[in-house]
Scaffold this motif. Structure first.
Motif, PDB file in Angstrom:
ATOM      1  N   THR A  68       0.558   6.376   6.393  1.00  0.00           N
ATOM      2  CA  THR A  68       1.840   5.736   6.685  1.00  0.00           C
ATOM      3  C   THR A  68       2.416   6.259   7.999  1.00  0.00           C
ATOM      4  O   THR A  68       2.961   5.484   8.798  1.00  0.00           O
ATOM      5  CB  THR A  68       2.817   5.970   5.518  1.00  0.00           C
ATOM      6  N   ALA A  69       2.285   7.547   8.256  1.00  0.00           N
ATOM      7  CA  ALA A  69       2.788   8.116   9.510  1.00  0.00           C
ATOM      8  C   ALA A  69       2.034   7.537  10.705  1.00  0.00           C
ATOM      9  O   ALA A  69       2.646   7.183  11.721  1.00  0.00           O
ATOM     10  CB  ALA A  69       2.666   9.636   9.488  1.00  0.00           C
ATOM     11  N   LEU A  70       0.718   7.436  10.597  1.00  0.00           N
ATOM     12  CA  LEU A  70      -0.067   6.862  11.693  1.00  0.00           C
ATOM     13  C   LEU A  70       0.341   5.411  11.950  1.00  0.00           C
ATOM     14  O   LEU A  70       0.538   5.013  13.102  1.00  0.00           O
ATOM     15  CB  LEU A  70      -1.557   6.959  11.381  1.00  0.00           C
ATOM     16  N   SER A  71       0.491   4.633  10.895  1.00  0.00           N
ATOM     17  CA  SER A  71       0.933   3.238  11.052  1.00  0.00           C
ATOM     18  C   SER A  71       2.306   3.183  11.696  1.00  0.00           C
ATOM     19  O   SER A  71       2.576   2.339  12.559  1.00  0.00           O
ATOM     20  CB  SER A  71       0.977   2.536   9.688  1.00  0.00           C
ATOM     21  N   TRP A  93      -2.425  -5.472  13.336  1.00  0.00           N
ATOM     22  CA  TRP A  93      -3.495  -5.025  12.443  1.00  0.00           C
ATOM     23  C   TRP A  93      -2.967  -4.074  11.370  1.00  0.00           C
ATOM     24  O   TRP A  93      -3.450  -4.076  10.236  1.00  0.00           O
ATOM     25  CB  TRP A  93      -4.622  -4.354  13.225  1.00  0.00           C
ATOM     26  N   THR A  94      -1.975  -3.242  11.709  1.00  0.00           N
ATOM     27  CA  THR A  94      -1.449  -2.316  10.690  1.00  0.00           C
ATOM     28  C   THR A  94      -0.823  -3.087   9.535  1.00  0.00           C
ATOM     29  O   THR A  94      -0.933  -2.667   8.380  1.00  0.00           O
ATOM     30  CB  THR A  94      -0.428  -1.310  11.249  1.00  0.00           C
ATOM     31  N   TYR A  95      -0.173  -4.205   9.835  1.00  0.00           N
ATOM     32  CA  TYR A  95       0.430  -5.008   8.765  1.00  0.00           C
ATOM     33  C   TYR A  95      -0.633  -5.764   7.979  1.00  0.00           C
ATOM     34  O   TYR A  95      -0.536  -5.883   6.753  1.00  0.00           O
ATOM     35  CB  TYR A  95       1.490  -5.955   9.324  1.00  0.00           C
ATOM     36  N   GLY A  96      -1.656  -6.273   8.670  1.00  0.00           N
ATOM     37  CA  GLY A  96      -2.750  -6.938   7.975  1.00  0.00           C
ATOM     38  C   GLY A  96      -3.499  -5.986   7.060  1.00  0.00           C
ATOM     39  O   GLY A  96      -3.822  -6.313   5.911  1.00  0.00           O
ATOM     40  N   LEU A  97      -3.759  -4.787   7.560  1.00  0.00           N
ATOM     41  CA  LEU A  97      -4.451  -3.779   6.763  1.00  0.00           C
ATOM     42  C   LEU A  97      -3.597  -3.340   5.578  1.00  0.00           C
ATOM     43  O   LEU A  97      -4.106  -3.168   4.464  1.00  0.00           O
ATOM     44  CB  LEU A  97      -4.822  -2.577   7.638  1.00  0.00           C
ATOM     45  N   ALA A  98      -2.303  -3.159   5.811  1.00  0.00           N
ATOM     46  CA  ALA A  98      -1.414  -2.777   4.710  1.00  0.00           C
ATOM     47  C   ALA A  98      -1.412  -3.855   3.631  1.00  0.00           C
ATOM     48  O   ALA A  98      -1.522  -3.548   2.433  1.00  0.00           O
ATOM     49  CB  ALA A  98       0.007  -2.545   5.229  1.00  0.00           C
ATOM     50  N   PHE A  99      -1.312  -5.120   4.035  1.00  0.00           N
ATOM     51  CA  PHE A  99      -1.338  -6.199   3.047  1.00  0.00           C
ATOM     52  C   PHE A  99      -2.656  -6.194   2.274  1.00  0.00           C
ATOM     53  O   PHE A  99      -2.661  -6.276   1.041  1.00  0.00           O
ATOM     54  CB  PHE A  99      -1.127  -7.566   3.708  1.00  0.00           C
ATOM     55  N   GLY A 129       3.943  -9.403   9.542  1.00  0.00           N
ATOM     56  CA  GLY A 129       2.702  -9.920  10.116  1.00  0.00           C
ATOM     57  C   GLY A 129       2.839 -11.389  10.507  1.00  0.00           C
ATOM     58  O   GLY A 129       2.416 -11.795  11.597  1.00  0.00           O
ATOM     59  N   SER A 130       3.441 -12.189   9.648  1.00  0.00           N
ATOM     60  CA  SER A 130       3.657 -13.610   9.955  1.00  0.00           C
ATOM     61  C   SER A 130       4.589 -13.778  11.143  1.00  0.00           C
ATOM     62  O   SER A 130       4.360 -14.623  12.018  1.00  0.00           O
ATOM     63  CB  SER A 130       4.239 -14.331   8.731  1.00  0.00           C
ATOM     64  N   TRP A 131       5.635 -12.984  11.184  1.00  0.00           N
ATOM     65  CA  TRP A 131       6.598 -13.035  12.282  1.00  0.00           C
ATOM     66  C   TRP A 131       5.906 -12.664  13.595  1.00  0.00           C
ATOM     67  O   TRP A 131       6.098 -13.334  14.617  1.00  0.00           O
ATOM     68  CB  TRP A 131       7.739 -12.080  11.975  1.00  0.00           C
ATOM     69  N   MET A 132       5.103 -11.633  13.575  1.00  0.00           N
ATOM     70  CA  MET A 132       4.399 -11.229  14.793  1.00  0.00           C
ATOM     71  C   MET A 132       3.419 -12.304  15.255  1.00  0.00           C
ATOM     72  O   MET A 132       3.310 -12.564  16.462  1.00  0.00           O
ATOM     73  CB  MET A 132       3.686  -9.894  14.581  1.00  0.00           C
TER      74      MET A 132
END
Length: 141
Positions: A68-71, A93-99, A129-132
């Motif tokens: 979480t800190a890295l993201s 990518w951080t949001y895609g990976l989190a999802f 992610g959608s917003w981005m």
């Protein structure tokens, strides 16, 4: 004299997305600290309850806190450098990976249950992610 918030946002590019990314970064750093000092928050995400029968261990909570800190750091860079394509892509990518992570823990592995602890990460990763993706052309040069 300016407030601390004014000082943090003074150098942000214009628009709501950079402010949102900054906000999420600050909140995520708090979540990272929490993962290092208590298992309760991480247990609420994984298996959906804060009890000892959760699959969360001290090691897995600290690993989650580090991830979480890295993201959060990547997203913080994106807030201030949102016009840079590579930084924007990394944050996306951080949001895609989190999802993908949270959805698979819920739907594939069964280590997360739908509830308050899981709804937050699923909602934030999906909406951001959608917003981005929708705002790509507005920010990336």
């Amino acid at each position: 004299m300016s407030s601390s918030l004014d000082q943090l946002t003074a150098y942000l590019p214009s628009g709501w997305l950079p402010k949102w990314l900054l906000f999420l970064s600050v909140v995520s750093i708090g979540n990272s600290v929490q993962a290092y000092i208590s298992l309760a928050g991480t247990r609420e995400v994984y298996a959906g309850f804060a009890s000892s029968s959760s699959p969360v261990t001290p090691l897995s909570a600290r690993t989650f806190g580090t991830w979480t800190a890295l993201s959060s750091i990547i997203r913080l860079y994106a807030a201030y450098h949102i016009h840079e394509p590579v930084v924007y892509q990394l944050a996306l990518w951080t949001y895609g990976l989190a999802f993908a992570h949270f959805a698979s823990e819920w739907l594939v592995f069964g280590t997360a249950r739908w509830g308050r602890g899981l709804a937050g990460p699923i909602f934030v990763s999906t909406v951001t992610g959608s917003w981005m993706l929708a705002q790509w052309g507005s920010y990336v040069r």
